[in-house]
Write a protein that holds these residues in place. Structure first.
Motif, PDB file in Angstrom:
ATOM      1  N   PHE A  26      -5.417   6.146   1.067  1.00  0.00           N
ATOM      2  CA  PHE A  26      -4.135   5.605   1.500  1.00  0.00           C
ATOM      3  C   PHE A  26      -3.500   6.497   2.568  1.00  0.00           C
ATOM      4  CE2 PHE A  26       0.466   4.960   1.191  1.00  0.00           C
ATOM      5  CZ  PHE A  26       0.510   3.602   1.457  1.00  0.00           C
ATOM      6  N   THR A  52      -4.518   5.275   5.895  1.00  0.00           N
ATOM      7  CA  THR A  52      -4.410   3.843   6.157  1.00  0.00           C
ATOM      8  C   THR A  52      -3.159   3.543   6.967  1.00  0.00           C
ATOM      9  OG1 THR A  52      -5.486   3.381   4.030  1.00  0.00           O
ATOM     10  CG2 THR A  52      -4.370   1.555   5.120  1.00  0.00           C
ATOM     11  N   MET A  83       0.026   1.821   8.424  1.00  0.00           N
ATOM     12  CA  MET A  83       0.907   0.848   7.785  1.00  0.00           C
ATOM     13  C   MET A  83       0.720  -0.557   8.353  1.00  0.00           C
ATOM     14  SD  MET A  83       2.365   2.127   5.254  1.00  0.00           S
ATOM     15  CE  MET A  83       3.388   0.701   4.928  1.00  0.00           C
ATOM     16  N   VAL A 117      -1.746  -2.033   6.099  1.00  0.00           N
ATOM     17  CA  VAL A 117      -1.147  -2.310   4.793  1.00  0.00           C
ATOM     18  C   VAL A 117      -0.334  -3.606   4.862  1.00  0.00           C
ATOM     19  CG1 VAL A 117       0.485  -1.492   3.044  1.00  0.00           C
ATOM     20  CG2 VAL A 117      -1.072   0.132   4.167  1.00  0.00           C
ATOM     21  N   ARG A 118       0.451  -3.746   5.912  1.00  0.00           N
ATOM     22  CA  ARG A 118       1.267  -4.955   6.077  1.00  0.00           C
ATOM     23  C   ARG A 118       0.393  -6.197   6.227  1.00  0.00           C
ATOM     24  NH1 ARG A 118       4.364  -1.182   9.212  1.00  0.00           N
ATOM     25  NH2 ARG A 118       6.367  -0.774   8.196  1.00  0.00           N
ATOM     26  N   PHE A 127      -0.763  -7.262   2.811  1.00  0.00           N
ATOM     27  CA  PHE A 127       0.321  -7.898   2.070  1.00  0.00           C
ATOM     28  C   PHE A 127       0.668  -9.273   2.650  1.00  0.00           C
ATOM     29  CE2 PHE A 127       0.867  -4.026  -0.194  1.00  0.00           C
ATOM     30  CZ  PHE A 127       1.640  -4.312  -1.306  1.00  0.00           C
ATOM     31  N   ALA A 155      -3.641   0.135  -1.460  1.00  0.00           N
ATOM     32  CA  ALA A 155      -2.903  -0.945  -0.802  1.00  0.00           C
ATOM     33  C   ALA A 155      -3.338  -2.306  -1.324  1.00  0.00           C
ATOM     34  CB  ALA A 155      -3.106  -0.864   0.708  1.00  0.00           C
ATOM     35  N   TYR A 156      -4.648  -2.500  -1.474  1.00  0.00           N
ATOM     36  CA  TYR A 156      -5.170  -3.766  -1.995  1.00  0.00           C
ATOM     37  C   TYR A 156      -4.645  -4.013  -3.413  1.00  0.00           C
ATOM     38  CZ  TYR A 156      -8.479  -7.090  -3.997  1.00  0.00           C
ATOM     39  OH  TYR A 156      -9.038  -8.165  -4.645  1.00  0.00           O
ATOM     40  N   SER A 175      -1.038  -5.046  -3.467  1.00  0.00           N
ATOM     41  CA  SER A 175      -0.815  -6.423  -3.012  1.00  0.00           C
ATOM     42  C   SER A 175      -1.127  -7.432  -4.110  1.00  0.00           C
ATOM     43  CB  SER A 175      -1.660  -6.714  -1.764  1.00  0.00           C
ATOM     44  OG  SER A 175      -3.040  -6.837  -2.071  1.00  0.00           O
TER      45      SER A 175
END
Length: 247
Positions: free
Chosen positions: A84, A87, A89, A92-93, A96, A139-140, A143
């Motif tokens: 993370f 990673t 952002m 990440v967005r 999501f 992150a996964y 989400s």
């Protein structure tokens, strides 16, 4: 005949689920970003329609074209694996936007017609990572965990209108589909300091003791879609079942 609308039907769980429902006499609306008619049998009971779950315009056009929907299966998703810390952002967005907000947007789009008919089922496909979070998938997992809470809450508020919300939690499946949909190369997200930590984890991912088959997920989705009880969670695959029992 009942109609099921499935997102992310171009491969993997979505494609197998579309086939599963079709074989059992349902009208199937299989959606994908880039429609392909060569992967599903030609039939008046199968419609392949374009859909980008991150686009409000695309969702609105789909709902208008689809007509009445008895079951919505929110399957579309992308994966991301890596530290993370490394990673961006923006990635990440993006995860999501598809996995979380895309699922929410599709759900919001079908609720009015189901509420008015006082009938319908929404099946959200998450992951066994919500039962036992995996390293290098923060992150996964986040989400998908958001959709777990979302669906649990939604089930309560829709029950007053005889509409059900369900969760299908697939176990681990090292599919090329997951890697293909990743927005960035895995190796780009493994800084030098994580190499020794990541190597055995990736080895375990490559050779898991149990693997969830696409047919396991399709069967779990079909069960959830036809279960009139207030049951919320349907683990799919032996490893997911074991995790659910241990939770």
């Amino acid at each position: 005949m009942k109609t099921v609308l499935i997102t992310g039907s171009s491969s993997g769980y979505g494609l197998e689920t579309a086939r599963h429902f079709h074989q059992r006499g349902w009208i199937v609306i299989a959606t994908m970003r880039n429609p392909r008619t060569d992967i599903l049998p030609a039939s008046e009971c199968i419609r392949v329609l374009p859909l980008d779950v991150t686009s409000a315009t695309s969702i609105a056009a789909l709902i208008e074209a689809a007509g009445p929907i008895d079951v919505l299966v929110n399957n579309a998703g992308i994966g991301i694996v890596g530290a993370f810390e490394a990673t961006p952002m923006e990635h990440v967005r993006r995860v999501f936007e598809t996995n979380t907000f895309g699922t929410m947007a599709m759900t919001q789009a079908v609720i009015p017609q189901m509420r008015e008919r006082r009938s319908g089922v929404i099946v959200n496909v998450t992951s066994s990572a919500t039962l036992a979070p995996m390293p290098l998938a923060a992150a996964y997992t986040a989400s998908k965990q958001a959709i777990e809470g979302f669906t649990g809450s939604l089930a309560h508020e829709l029950a007053a209108f005889d509409v059900r919300a369900k969760l299908v939690e697939p176990g681990y499946a090292p599919t090329t589909r997951f890697a293909h949909n990743t927005p960035v190369s895995v190796m780009d997200l493994i800084p030098p300091g994580y190499a020794d930590f990541a190597q055995p984890i990736f080895a375990g991912y490559a050779n898991p003791p149990l693997i969830t088959k696409e047919s396991d997920v399709a069967e779990a989705v079909f069960l959830a879609a036809n279960d009139a009880s207030d049951r919320l969670r349907y683990p799919a695959g032996a490893d997911a079942v074991a995790l659910a029992e241990a939770a």
